[in-house]
Design a protein around this motif. Structure first.
Motif, PDB file in Angstrom:
ATOM      1  N   LEU A 174      43.921  38.808-155.499  1.00 60.77           N
ATOM      2  CA  LEU A 174      44.086  37.443-155.008  1.00 60.77           C
ATOM      3  C   LEU A 174      45.556  37.162-154.725  1.00 60.77           C
ATOM      4  N   ARG A 175      46.402  37.539-155.668  1.00 61.56           N
ATOM      5  CA  ARG A 175      47.838  37.375-155.482  1.00 61.56           C
ATOM      6  C   ARG A 175      48.555  38.260-156.489  1.00 61.56           C
ATOM      7  N   ILE A 176      49.568  38.957-156.042  1.00 60.01           N
ATOM      8  CA  ILE A 176      50.376  39.781-156.928  1.00 60.01           C
ATOM      9  C   ILE A 176      51.686  39.041-157.179  1.00 60.01           C
ATOM     10  N   ASN A 177      51.964  38.741-158.444  1.00 64.53           N
ATOM     11  CA  ASN A 177      53.174  37.976-158.734  1.00 64.53           C
ATOM     12  C   ASN A 177      54.405  38.884-158.781  1.00 64.53           C
ATOM     13  N   GLU A 178      55.560  38.277-158.909  1.00 59.12           N
ATOM     14  CA  GLU A 178      56.803  39.044-158.857  1.00 59.12           C
ATOM     15  C   GLU A 178      56.967  39.978-160.043  1.00 59.12           C
ATOM     16  N   ASN A 179      56.456  39.601-161.208  1.00 54.04           N
ATOM     17  CA  ASN A 179      56.553  40.489-162.371  1.00 54.04           C
ATOM     18  C   ASN A 179      55.732  41.761-162.158  1.00 54.04           C
ATOM     19  N   GLN A 180      54.530  41.610-161.593  1.00 59.49           N
ATOM     20  CA  GLN A 180      53.706  42.780-161.291  1.00 59.49           C
ATOM     21  C   GLN A 180      54.370  43.627-160.204  1.00 59.49           C
ATOM     22  N   ALA A 181      54.921  42.956-159.190  1.00 55.85           N
ATOM     23  CA  ALA A 181      55.606  43.668-158.114  1.00 55.85           C
ATOM     24  C   ALA A 181      56.811  44.428-158.651  1.00 55.85           C
ATOM     25  N   ARG A 182      57.520  43.819-159.581  1.00 60.42           N
ATOM     26  CA  ARG A 182      58.696  44.466-160.183  1.00 60.42           C
ATOM     27  C   ARG A 182      58.294  45.722-160.941  1.00 60.42           C
ATOM     28  N   LEU A 183      57.181  45.641-161.656  1.00 57.70           N
ATOM     29  CA  LEU A 183      56.683  46.809-162.385  1.00 57.70           C
ATOM     30  C   LEU A 183      56.320  47.935-161.424  1.00 57.70           C
ATOM     31  N   LEU A 184      55.623  47.606-160.343  1.00 56.95           N
ATOM     32  CA  LEU A 184      55.206  48.610-159.368  1.00 56.95           C
ATOM     33  C   LEU A 184      56.399  49.219-158.641  1.00 56.95           C
ATOM     34  N   ILE A 185      57.288  48.372-158.161  1.00 52.31           N
ATOM     35  CA  ILE A 185      58.392  48.875-157.342  1.00 52.31           C
ATOM     36  C   ILE A 185      59.395  49.655-158.183  1.00 52.31           C
ATOM     37  N   VAL A 223      47.593  53.628-157.781  1.00 48.97           N
ATOM     38  CA  VAL A 223      47.838  52.683-158.873  1.00 48.97           C
ATOM     39  C   VAL A 223      46.650  52.731-159.816  1.00 48.97           C
ATOM     40  N   THR A 224      46.916  52.962-161.094  1.00 51.81           N
ATOM     41  CA  THR A 224      45.853  52.899-162.090  1.00 51.81           C
ATOM     42  C   THR A 224      45.729  51.461-162.584  1.00 51.81           C
ATOM     43  N   THR A 225      44.521  51.039-162.804  1.00 55.47           N
ATOM     44  CA  THR A 225      44.300  49.691-163.309  1.00 55.47           C
ATOM     45  C   THR A 225      43.643  49.762-164.689  1.00 55.47           C
ATOM     46  N   PRO A 226      43.923  48.807-165.582  1.00 54.68           N
ATOM     47  CA  PRO A 226      44.756  47.613-165.341  1.00 54.68           C
ATOM     48  C   PRO A 226      46.237  47.805-165.686  1.00 54.68           C
ATOM     49  N   ARG A 227      46.668  49.016-166.028  1.00 53.70           N
ATOM     50  CA  ARG A 227      48.020  49.211-166.538  1.00 53.70           C
ATOM     51  C   ARG A 227      49.079  49.265-165.445  1.00 53.70           C
ATOM     52  N   LEU A 228      48.655  49.347-164.188  1.00 56.62           N
ATOM     53  CA  LEU A 228      49.567  49.384-163.044  1.00 56.62           C
ATOM     54  C   LEU A 228      50.563  50.547-163.149  1.00 56.62           C
ATOM     55  N   GLU A 229      50.027  51.721-163.456  1.00 56.08           N
ATOM     56  CA  GLU A 229      50.847  52.932-163.439  1.00 56.08           C
ATOM     57  C   GLU A 229      50.788  53.521-162.033  1.00 56.08           C
ATOM     58  N   SER A 267      40.740  56.225-162.935  1.00 60.47           N
ATOM     59  CA  SER A 267      40.781  54.758-162.815  1.00 60.47           C
ATOM     60  C   SER A 267      41.866  54.291-161.858  1.00 60.47           C
ATOM     61  N   CYS A 268      41.954  54.955-160.713  1.00 62.06           N
ATOM     62  CA  CYS A 268      43.024  54.602-159.786  1.00 62.06           C
ATOM     63  C   CYS A 268      42.467  54.221-158.425  1.00 62.06           C
ATOM     64  N   GLN A 269      43.310  53.562-157.659  1.00 59.64           N
ATOM     65  CA  GLN A 269      43.032  53.243-156.266  1.00 59.64           C
ATOM     66  C   GLN A 269      44.358  53.281-155.533  1.00 59.64           C
ATOM     67  N   THR A 270      44.311  53.294-154.218  1.00 63.38           N
ATOM     68  CA  THR A 270      45.569  53.270-153.488  1.00 63.38           C
ATOM     69  C   THR A 270      46.200  51.887-153.633  1.00 63.38           C
ATOM     70  N   LEU A 271      47.513  51.845-153.505  1.00 66.48           N
ATOM     71  CA  LEU A 271      48.210  50.556-153.559  1.00 66.48           C
ATOM     72  C   LEU A 271      47.746  49.662-152.419  1.00 66.48           C
ATOM     73  N   ASP A 272      47.449  50.247-151.274  1.00 62.55           N
ATOM     74  CA  ASP A 272      46.913  49.493-150.146  1.00 62.55           C
ATOM     75  C   ASP A 272      45.626  48.771-150.537  1.00 62.55           C
ATOM     76  N   SER A 273      44.718  49.493-151.203  1.00 62.21           N
ATOM     77  CA  SER A 273      43.459  48.893-151.646  1.00 62.21           C
ATOM     78  C   SER A 273      43.699  47.830-152.713  1.00 62.21           C
ATOM     79  N   TYR A 274      44.612  48.116-153.626  1.00 57.44           N
ATOM     80  CA  TYR A 274      44.918  47.151-154.699  1.00 57.44           C
ATOM     81  C   TYR A 274      45.444  45.839-154.112  1.00 57.44           C
ATOM     82  N   ILE A 275      46.322  45.941-153.108  1.00 59.06           N
ATOM     83  CA  ILE A 275      46.874  44.740-152.479  1.00 59.06           C
ATOM     84  C   ILE A 275      45.767  43.951-151.795  1.00 59.06           C
TER      85      ILE A 275
END
Length: 269
Positions: A99-110, A137-143, A87-95
């Motif tokens: 529609l929009r990645i908020n700062e909380n999601q970005a904080r989790l990823l980074i 990045v696995t979705t929807p857990r953003l691992e 259940s994964c895709q590249t971060l490039d594809s996810y971006i």
């Protein structure tokens, strides 16, 4: 086939005896310019990517780096056997598809990327090609998992030279273009800054050699002051003034309860 890079193709496969067990197979055709390294217990030298993965897989391993199981070498190619992330895709594809990645999601990823990068640094491994297509990045857990160590090289006390860098050009730290030498950790911090920028802007900050070296870093007024401050400190063009790898997670963007250093200075005045 599930992926294609500069140095090989990646396939998904299943075990002959247990077809429900999936693995990823990276097929690499041998080339004259392949890099090899000596490693205890193996003769002759092994492909550098294999050696670096073996170094990273020594317990305890990092969950944010793709697991490496084994390899096969023959006269014309290598076959690397690795973890297959469901259940994964590249971060490039996810971006691109968000529609929009908020700062909380970005904080989790980074945060997970920083964990992977710090682990590489501790094991004296320079990945050499960190960009959003080399991050799963696995979705929807953003691992998050860092992949593709085809450009990886061991870190020593010596400076790296520009010819040691074989990563994506638009992620190149400016010191490589200016001085033709670089250290691994400042280069890691630069890559983290660019990935964070791309996550929140949906685009890269630079588009050619000139902009990498001299172009302004566009600011997004919708981002918090803390986030903009972190990006600017990670992407300082002077590697000496750039935020240190060990300092990133101490930044006030990751610690909202920490005081804003700019406000603290103003209060003292």
């Amino acid at each position: 086939m599930i992926g294609r890079g500069a140095f090989g193709k990646v396939y998904v496969a299943s075990h002959k005896l247990n077809k429900s067990e999936k693995i990823a197979l990276k097929y690499i055709v041998k080339r004259k310019h392949d890099r090899y390294l000596n490693i205890d217990g193996h003769s002759p030298p092994l492909l550098a990517e294999v050696v670096m993965m073996l170094r990273l897989m020594k317990a305890p391993s990092c969950p944010n780096i793709v697991r490496f199981h084994d390899w096969v070498e023959n006269k014309t190619s290598f076959l690397l056997i690795m973890e297959y992330a469901e259940s994964c895709q590249t971060l490039d594809s996810y971006i691109r598809h968000s529609l929009r990645i908020n700062e909380n999601q970005a904080r989790l990823l980074i945060s997970q990327l920083i964990r992977a990068v710090k682990f590489c640094a501790e094991r004296r491994v320079f990945h050499g090609d960190i960009h959003t297509a080399n991050i799963l990045v696995t979705t929807p857990r953003l691992e998050l998992k860092l992949i593709d160590f085809g450009c990886a090289w061991p870190v020593t006390r010596k400076l790296f030279h520009s010819y040691d860098y074989r990563g994506a050009f638009l992620y190149t730290p400016p010191e490589i273009l200016r001085h033709h030498k670089f250290h691994a950790n400042p280069a890691y911090v630069w890559a983290i800054g660019i990935v964070l920028y791309e996550i929140l802007h949906g685009d890269l900050p630079f588009h050619d050699r000139q902009s990498v070296m001299f172009g302004p870093i566009r600011k997004n007024p919708k981002l918090s002051a803390a986030c903009q401050d972190l990006i600017s400190k990670c992407m300082n063009r002077s590697p000496v003034k750039r935020l240190k790898l060990q300092q990133i997670e101490e930044h006030w963007w990751f610690n909202p309860t920490n005081p804003n250093p700019v406000q603290q200075i103003k209060k003292r005045r």
